[in-house]
Scaffold this motif. Structure first.
Motif, mmCIF file in Angstrom:
data_model
loop_
_atom_site.group_PDB
_atom_site.id
_atom_site.type_symbol
_atom_site.label_atom_id
_atom_site.label_comp_id
_atom_site.label_asym_id
_atom_site.label_seq_id
_atom_site.Cartn_x
_atom_site.Cartn_y
_atom_site.Cartn_z
ATOM 1 N N ILE A 1 -3.091 -2.446 -10.186
ATOM 2 C CA ILE A 1 -4.585 -2.155 -10.304
ATOM 3 C C ILE A 1 -4.719 -1.210 -9.446
ATOM 4 C CG2 ILE A 1 -6.567 -3.243 -9.612
ATOM 5 C CD1 ILE A 1 -5.487 -6.052 -10.558
ATOM 6 N N LEU A 2 -4.314 -1.164 -8.097
ATOM 7 C CA LEU A 2 -4.594 -0.151 -7.161
ATOM 8 C C LEU A 2 -4.076 1.287 -7.614
ATOM 9 C CD1 LEU A 2 -3.705 -1.905 -3.775
ATOM 10 C CD2 LEU A 2 -5.889 -1.424 -4.766
ATOM 11 N N ARG A 3 -3.096 1.344 -8.247
ATOM 12 C CA ARG A 3 -2.304 2.661 -8.743
ATOM 13 C C ARG A 3 -3.481 3.149 -10.022
ATOM 14 N NH1 ARG A 3 4.169 1.540 -9.428
ATOM 15 N NH2 ARG A 3 4.779 2.115 -7.138
ATOM 16 N N ASN A 4 -4.028 2.382 -10.580
ATOM 17 C CA ASN A 4 -4.683 2.705 -11.853
ATOM 18 C C ASN A 4 -6.124 2.609 -12.007
ATOM 19 O OD1 ASN A 4 -2.520 3.282 -13.586
ATOM 20 N ND2 ASN A 4 -1.869 1.174 -13.430
ATOM 21 N N ASN A 5 -6.543 2.037 -10.585
ATOM 22 C CA ASN A 5 -8.214 2.071 -10.641
ATOM 23 C C ASN A 5 -8.581 2.774 -9.269
ATOM 24 O OD1 ASN A 5 -10.748 1.036 -10.017
ATOM 25 N ND2 ASN A 5 -10.329 -0.327 -11.726
ATOM 26 N N ALA A 6 -9.049 3.898 -9.134
ATOM 27 C CA ALA A 6 -9.384 4.571 -7.953
ATOM 28 C C ALA A 6 -10.423 3.905 -7.445
ATOM 29 C CB ALA A 6 -9.747 6.055 -8.424
ATOM 30 N N LYS A 7 -11.490 3.341 -7.960
ATOM 31 C CA LYS A 7 -12.591 2.711 -7.525
ATOM 32 C C LYS A 7 -12.133 1.368 -6.552
ATOM 33 C CE LYS A 7 -16.421 4.082 -10.330
ATOM 34 N NZ LYS A 7 -17.727 3.559 -10.990
ATOM 35 N N VAL A 8 -11.192 0.402 -7.073
ATOM 36 C CA VAL A 8 -10.829 -0.664 -6.385
ATOM 37 C C VAL A 8 -9.829 -0.124 -5.399
ATOM 38 C CG1 VAL A 8 -9.260 -2.490 -6.707
ATOM 39 C CG2 VAL A 8 -10.987 -2.011 -8.523
ATOM 40 N N ALA A 9 -9.136 0.966 -5.511
ATOM 41 C CA ALA A 9 -8.029 1.347 -4.188
ATOM 42 C C ALA A 9 -8.953 2.036 -3.173
ATOM 43 C CB ALA A 9 -7.128 2.810 -4.830
ATOM 44 N N GLU A 10 -10.192 2.838 -3.654
ATOM 45 C CA GLU A 10 -11.033 3.046 -2.502
ATOM 46 C C GLU A 10 -11.604 2.050 -1.563
ATOM 47 O OE1 GLU A 10 -14.988 5.736 -2.257
ATOM 48 O OE2 GLU A 10 -13.935 6.089 -3.995
ATOM 49 N N LYS A 11 -12.136 0.944 -2.271
ATOM 50 C CA LYS A 11 -12.665 -0.181 -1.834
ATOM 51 C C LYS A 11 -11.796 -0.857 -0.794
ATOM 52 C CE LYS A 11 -16.286 -1.251 -5.038
ATOM 53 N NZ LYS A 11 -16.670 -2.438 -6.194
ATOM 54 N N TYR A 12 -10.398 -0.837 -1.367
ATOM 55 C CA TYR A 12 -9.342 -1.637 -0.634
ATOM 56 C C TYR A 12 -9.072 -0.856 0.784
ATOM 57 C CZ TYR A 12 -4.967 -4.015 0.278
ATOM 58 O OH TYR A 12 -4.027 -4.728 0.752
ATOM 59 N N GLU A 13 -9.079 0.663 0.562
ATOM 60 C CA GLU A 13 -8.696 1.438 1.644
ATOM 61 C C GLU A 13 -9.963 1.355 2.570
ATOM 62 O OE1 GLU A 13 -8.947 5.936 2.007
ATOM 63 O OE2 GLU A 13 -6.960 5.361 1.718
ATOM 64 N N GLN A 14 -11.043 1.207 2.227
ATOM 65 C CA GLN A 14 -12.213 1.176 3.141
ATOM 66 C C GLN A 14 -12.073 -0.215 4.141
ATOM 67 O OE1 GLN A 14 -15.720 1.739 0.604
ATOM 68 N NE2 GLN A 14 -15.503 4.052 0.666
ATOM 69 N N LEU A 15 -11.963 -1.312 3.155
ATOM 70 C CA LEU A 15 -11.889 -2.533 3.852
ATOM 71 C C LEU A 15 -10.833 -2.557 4.970
ATOM 72 C CD1 LEU A 15 -12.723 -5.519 4.137
ATOM 73 C CD2 LEU A 15 -11.003 -5.846 2.208
ATOM 74 N N LYS A 16 -9.612 -2.071 4.674
ATOM 75 C CA LYS A 16 -8.405 -2.058 5.418
ATOM 76 C C LYS A 16 -8.754 -1.108 6.871
ATOM 77 C CE LYS A 16 -4.334 -1.044 3.586
ATOM 78 N NZ LYS A 16 -3.298 -0.672 3.002
ATOM 79 N N VAL A 17 -9.262 0.088 6.636
ATOM 80 C CA VAL A 17 -9.904 0.670 7.935
ATOM 81 C C VAL A 17 -10.622 -0.131 8.810
ATOM 82 C CG1 VAL A 17 -10.828 2.912 8.569
ATOM 83 C CG2 VAL A 17 -9.235 2.927 6.546
ATOM 84 N N SER B 1 0.650 -1.192 0.064
ATOM 85 C CA SER B 1 -0.067 -0.221 -0.060
ATOM 86 C C SER B 1 0.683 1.486 -0.040
ATOM 87 C CB SER B 1 -1.229 -0.198 1.192
ATOM 88 O OG SER B 1 -1.847 -1.142 1.142
ATOM 89 N N THR B 2 1.926 1.286 0.479
ATOM 90 C CA THR B 2 2.898 2.450 0.509
ATOM 91 C C THR B 2 3.503 2.839 -0.802
ATOM 92 O OG1 THR B 2 4.859 1.428 1.097
ATOM 93 C CG2 THR B 2 3.683 2.224 2.940
ATOM 94 N N ALA B 3 3.176 1.987 -1.823
ATOM 95 C CA ALA B 3 3.727 2.102 -3.053
ATOM 96 C C ALA B 3 2.534 2.744 -4.176
ATOM 97 C CB ALA B 3 4.111 0.839 -3.800
ATOM 98 N N VAL B 4 1.383 2.834 -3.239
ATOM 99 C CA VAL B 4 0.060 3.616 -4.081
ATOM 100 C C VAL B 4 -0.368 4.820 -3.645
ATOM 101 C CG1 VAL B 4 -2.464 3.099 -4.502
ATOM 102 C CG2 VAL B 4 -0.792 1.071 -4.228
ATOM 103 N N PRO B 5 0.064 6.087 -4.399
ATOM 104 C CA PRO B 5 -0.155 7.292 -3.906
ATOM 105 C C PRO B 5 -1.527 7.601 -3.374
ATOM 106 C CG PRO B 5 1.073 7.243 -5.906
ATOM 107 C CD PRO B 5 0.765 5.947 -5.670
ATOM 108 N N GLY B 6 -1.797 8.254 -2.235
ATOM 109 C CA GLY B 6 -3.062 8.356 -1.673
ATOM 110 C C GLY B 6 -3.652 7.544 -0.916
#
Length: 163
Positions: A120-136, A40-45
């Motif tokens: 995928i996380l770097r290039n797909n904001a929707k997937v990254a957002e879902k992943y972040e919500q799940l992680k939190v 995750s530290t490799a994914v801006p934002g």
């Protein structure tokens, strides 16, 4: 170590680049592929555990065994975690980690999966957002179980994107 997430820190890519330079110097003879910033530290934002995950491509695990001692002599703690697919290290101590290092056979299934998921996380904001919500959510509920808080999601995303 408890799972504690941090907001994205703009210095994470620089911390990776600095450690990459050190690693190139120390384990260059065992490298078969590149040294990649993963996790995750490799994914801006993206919120992340504030630990720089590094994956270094080696020819195979047997031929890179001698790198273990070199890394141990240079601040890395070795642990035989998932020893059938990688050599795993943390730095500076198991109790306080700033870096994880995974020596993984270059272009192995694990190598390809980790690069694909990061991209995928770097290039797909929707997937990254879902992943972040799940992680939190899971970091709050499963603070002692790092793997169960992400693996099912990662597997489903990789299936969805054809891996």
């Amino acid at each position: 170590m408890k799972v504690q997430l941090s907001d994205y820190q703009h210095e994470w890519p620089d911390l990776f680049e600095r450690e990459k330079s050190v690693l190139l110097d120390k384990i260059g003879p065992w490298l078969q592929g590149p040294i990649e910033h993963v996790g995750s530290t490799a994914v801006p934002g993206l919120k992340a555990k504030p630990i720089i995950d590094i994956m270094a491509g080696v020819k195979n695990l047997d031929s890179s065994v001698k790198a273990i001692e070199v890394l141990q002599n240079n601040g890395y703690c070795y642990y035989p975690y998932k020893a059938d697919v990688m050599h795993w290290f943390c730095k500076p101590t198991p109790e306080y980690r700033t870096h994880h290092l995974h020596l993984v056979p270059y272009d192995s299934p694990l190598w390809r999966e980790r690069i694909k998921f990061r991209d995928i996380l770097r290039n797909n904001a929707k997937v990254a957002e879902k992943y972040e919500q799940l992680k939190v959510s899971l970091a709050r509920d499963l603070t002692d179980d790092r793997e169960s808080y992400t693996e099912p999601f990662i597997e489903s995303v990789l299936r969805e994107f054809g891996c």
